[in-house]
Motif scaffolding. Structure first.
Motif, mmCIF file in Angstrom:
data_model
loop_
_atom_site.group_PDB
_atom_site.id
_atom_site.type_symbol
_atom_site.label_atom_id
_atom_site.label_comp_id
_atom_site.label_asym_id
_atom_site.label_seq_id
_atom_site.Cartn_x
_atom_site.Cartn_y
_atom_site.Cartn_z
ATOM 1 N N MET A 319 0.860 -1.187 0.000
ATOM 2 C CA MET A 319 0.000 0.000 0.000
ATOM 3 C C MET A 319 0.897 1.237 0.000
ATOM 4 O O MET A 319 1.629 1.492 0.951
ATOM 5 N N VAL A 320 0.797 2.029 -1.080
ATOM 6 C CA VAL A 320 1.556 3.272 -1.216
ATOM 7 C C VAL A 320 0.577 4.420 -0.947
ATOM 8 O O VAL A 320 -0.476 4.503 -1.584
ATOM 9 N N ILE A 321 0.930 5.316 -0.023
ATOM 10 C CA ILE A 321 0.002 6.359 0.433
ATOM 11 C C ILE A 321 0.542 7.729 0.051
ATOM 12 O O ILE A 321 1.698 8.057 0.347
ATOM 13 N N ILE A 394 5.700 8.376 -6.209
ATOM 14 C CA ILE A 394 4.704 7.295 -6.116
ATOM 15 C C ILE A 394 4.753 6.423 -7.370
ATOM 16 O O ILE A 394 4.713 5.187 -7.295
ATOM 17 N N ARG A 395 4.884 7.048 -8.543
ATOM 18 C CA ARG A 395 4.941 6.265 -9.784
ATOM 19 C C ARG A 395 6.212 5.414 -9.837
ATOM 20 O O ARG A 395 6.204 4.279 -10.335
ATOM 21 N N VAL A 407 -0.633 -3.991 -5.747
ATOM 22 C CA VAL A 407 -0.197 -2.683 -5.277
ATOM 23 C C VAL A 407 -1.420 -1.774 -5.223
ATOM 24 O O VAL A 407 -2.179 -1.695 -6.190
ATOM 25 N N ALA A 408 -1.610 -1.107 -4.103
ATOM 26 C CA ALA A 408 -2.715 -0.139 -3.951
ATOM 27 C C ALA A 408 -2.122 1.230 -3.667
ATOM 28 O O ALA A 408 -1.234 1.363 -2.829
ATOM 29 N N SER A 419 -2.817 7.445 -13.655
ATOM 30 C CA SER A 419 -1.498 6.989 -14.087
ATOM 31 C C SER A 419 -1.134 5.648 -13.445
ATOM 32 O O SER A 419 -0.631 4.751 -14.130
ATOM 33 N N VAL A 420 -1.389 5.479 -12.140
ATOM 34 C CA VAL A 420 -1.038 4.202 -11.495
ATOM 35 C C VAL A 420 -1.967 3.087 -11.956
ATOM 36 O O VAL A 420 -1.572 1.911 -11.981
#
Length: 440
Positions: A319-321, A394-395, A407-408, A419-420
Motif C-alpha cells: 500500500m503506497v500512500i 509514487i509512480r 499494489v494499492a 497513471s497508477v
C-alpha cells in the motif's frame, strides 16, 4: 352633520359636511395653542389622520357657532382655491367646478347668496346620485337577466343529464334482469351437478374403503424400503468420510514436500533469510525512521467501503500512500507536522492488525531542512527529493514492483489515480483510508 347653517333650511349634504370638517381639521392642526377654540383643544392634539374622524361633531358645531373660527378656516380655503373663492364672492359659480367644493367654499366664506349656492350643489349631488342609482338599477336588472338565462340554461342541461341518467338506468335495469335470469339458470344447473357429484363421491368413498387395506400393506412395504435406503446412505457417508480423510492426508504430504523443497532451494541458492523490498530501491529523501508493509487492489468500486478491507486481505500487498493528500483531506486544519504525526499514529495500528507493507510518500520539494518523522514499526516513510514531486515518487514505487504483485495507491488526486491504474496498481480514494483508520 345635522346642525343647519345660517340661511339654510336643511343640513349640509353629507359629502359637503365631510369636506368642510376635513378642511377645518387641517387648519386646526396648524393653529397656535392659544388661538384654538376651547372646545377643540383636546381634538387639536389628535393625530392628523384621526382628527377629522373622531372630532367630526365638535368641529362641525364650532364652525356653525364660532364665526372667528369659521373665518380662520375660510382664509385657508381662500389661499388654497383663490379663483373659486373670488368667483363665488362675485356671485358666479364656475360651470366646471365640483359641487362639493363649491358648497364647502360657499359655506365657509359666506359670499352673497351662499345658501342658494349650497342648495344648488345639493340639487346637483342629488341628481348625480339619482342617475348613479338608476344606472346601478339598470346594471342590476341586466345582471339578473343574465343570471336568469344562465339558470335556465343550467336547468335545461340538468334536465338533459337526468334524462340520460334515466335512460342509462333503464338499460342497466334490463341488463340486470337478464343477468339475474342467467344466474338462476346457472344455480339450477349447479344443483343438478351437485347431485351427480354427491353420487360420485359416495362411489369414491366406497372404493377408498375397499382400497384402504391394500394401501396399508403398500405403506408397510415402503417403510421397509426406506429403512434399507437409510442404511445404504449411512454406509455411503462413512465411506466418503474415510475417503476425504485419505485425500486430506495426501494434500498435507504434498504441501510438506513443497515446503521442504522450497527450504532446500533457498539453502542451495544461499538466499538470505531477510530480503529487501522493491520499494527500498527507489531513491528518495528518507525520514528519520524506516517502515514496512502495504495494501492491494481488487474488483469493488473505488468508493465502496469494503474495498480497503478486501485489499488489505490480499497476500503480500503493498500500500503506497500519498501522505499530504490523505492528511489534508482528513484534517487539513492542523499544521503539517501534526498532520504527519496523526497519520503515523493511525497507520501504526493498521499495520499491527493487517501486517501489510505500507509506504507513505510526502512532498519534500519545498523543505528547507530534514524533517523528523517518528514512523511506527512496519511503515516506510519517504520524502520526494528537491525538484521532484511526491506524485513522481509514487509512480517510481509502482514501477519498481514485479509484475503480478498487488499494489494499492491511496490518493484522491485524479491524475495520480489514472497513471497508477495504467501501470497495473489499484487506486483507492483517501476517504476510504481515513474511514478505516477512524474505525480502528
Amino acid at each position: 352633520m345635522s346642525s343647519a347653517g345660517e340661511g339654510l333650511s336643511r343640513p349640509l349634504p353629507e359629502q359637503v359636511r365631510v369636506n368642510v370638517v376635513d378642511l377645518a381639521s387641517q387648519v386646526l392642526g396648524g393653529m397656535p395653542a392659544k388661538a384654538v377654540p376651547p372646545p377643540l383643544r383636546g381634538i387639536a392634539r389628535f393625530d392628523p389622520r384621526k382628527r377629522a374622524k373622531l372630532g367630526s361633531a365638535p368641529i362641525a358645531a364650532q364652525l356653525e357657532n364660532d364665526k372667528d373660527f369659521r373665518e380662520t378656516v375660510a382664509e385657508s380655503v381662500a389661499e388654497g382655491w383663490p379663483e373659486l373663492v373670488a368667483s363665488l364672492a362675485e356671485g358666479v359659480v364656475p360651470p366646471a367646478a365640483d359641487p362639493v367644493l363649491v358648497a364647502a367654499a360657499a359655506y365657509l366664506t359666506r359670499p352673497p347668496g351662499w345658501a342658494d349656492m349650497v342648495e344648488a350643489a345639493r340639487a346637483d349631488l342629488e341628481q348625480t346620485a339619482a342617475a348613479a342609482e338608476g344606472s346601478a338599477q339598470e346594471q342590476q336588472v341586466v345582471r339578473l337577466r343574465e343570471q336568469l338565462a344562465a339558470q335556465k340554461s343550467a336547468a335545461k342541461e340538468e334536465t338533459e343529464r337526468l334524462r340520460e341518467q334515466l335512460k342509462g338506468a333503464r338499460a342497466e335495469n334490463s341488463d340486470l334482469r337478464r343477468k339475474l335470469h342467467e344466474a338462476r339458470e346457472r344455480v339450477k344447473a349447479a344443483d343438478r351437478r351437485a347431485v351427480v357429484v354427491e353420487q360420485e363421491a359416495e362411489e369414491v368413498k366406497t372404493a377408498a374403503t375397499a382400497a384402504g387395506s391394500a394401501g396399508e400393506s403398500e405403506l408397510r412395504r415402503l417403510r421397509e424400503r426406506l429403512s434399507d435406503v437409510e442404511k445404504q446412505l449411512e454406509t455411503s457417508r462413512r465411506a466418503a468420510r474415510e475417503g476425504r480423510s485419505l485425500e486430506d492426508a495426501r494434500i498435507r504430504v504434498l504441501l510438506d514436500a513443497l515446503q521442504d523443497a522450497s527450504s532446500g532451494l533457498r539453502r542451495e541458492l544461499a538466499l538470505p533469510s531477510t530480503i529487501s523490498r522493491p520499494a527500498d530501491s527507489v531513491a528518495a529523501v528518507a525520514a528519520s525512521a524506516p517502515g514496512v508493509r502495504g495494501v492491494p487492489a481488487r474488483a469493488l468500486a473505488e468508493d465502496d467501503p469494503q474495498l480497503l478491507d478486501q485489499l488489505l486481505a490480499v497476500p503480500q500487498v503493498h500500500m503506497v500512500i500519498d501522505g499530504y493528500n490523505v492528511t489534508k483531506t482528513g484534517y487539513g486544519s492542523l499544521t503539517l507536522a501534526d498532520q504527519r504525526n496523526r497519520l503515523m499514529t493511525g497507520l501504526g495500528g493498521l499495520v499491527a492488525q493487517t501486517r501489510v507493507e505500507v509506504t507513505v510518500v510526502f512532498d519534500g520539494a519545498e523543505l528547507n531542512s530534514p524533517v523528523q518523522v517518528v514512523a511506527p514499526r512496519g511503515v516506510r516513510v519517504l520524502f520526494s527529493a528537491p525538484g521532484e514531486i511526491a506524485d513522481d515518487l509514487i509512480r517510481q514505487l509502482v514501477r519498481a514492483e514485479p509484475p503480478g504483485r498487488a499494489v494499492a495507491v491511496v490518493s484522491s488526486d485524479r491524475e495520480v489515480a489514472e497513471s497508477v491504474r495504467r501501470m497495473g496498481a489499484r487506486p483507492v480514494p483517501s476517504g476510504l483510508l481515513l474511514r478505516r483508520l477512524g474505525r480502528a
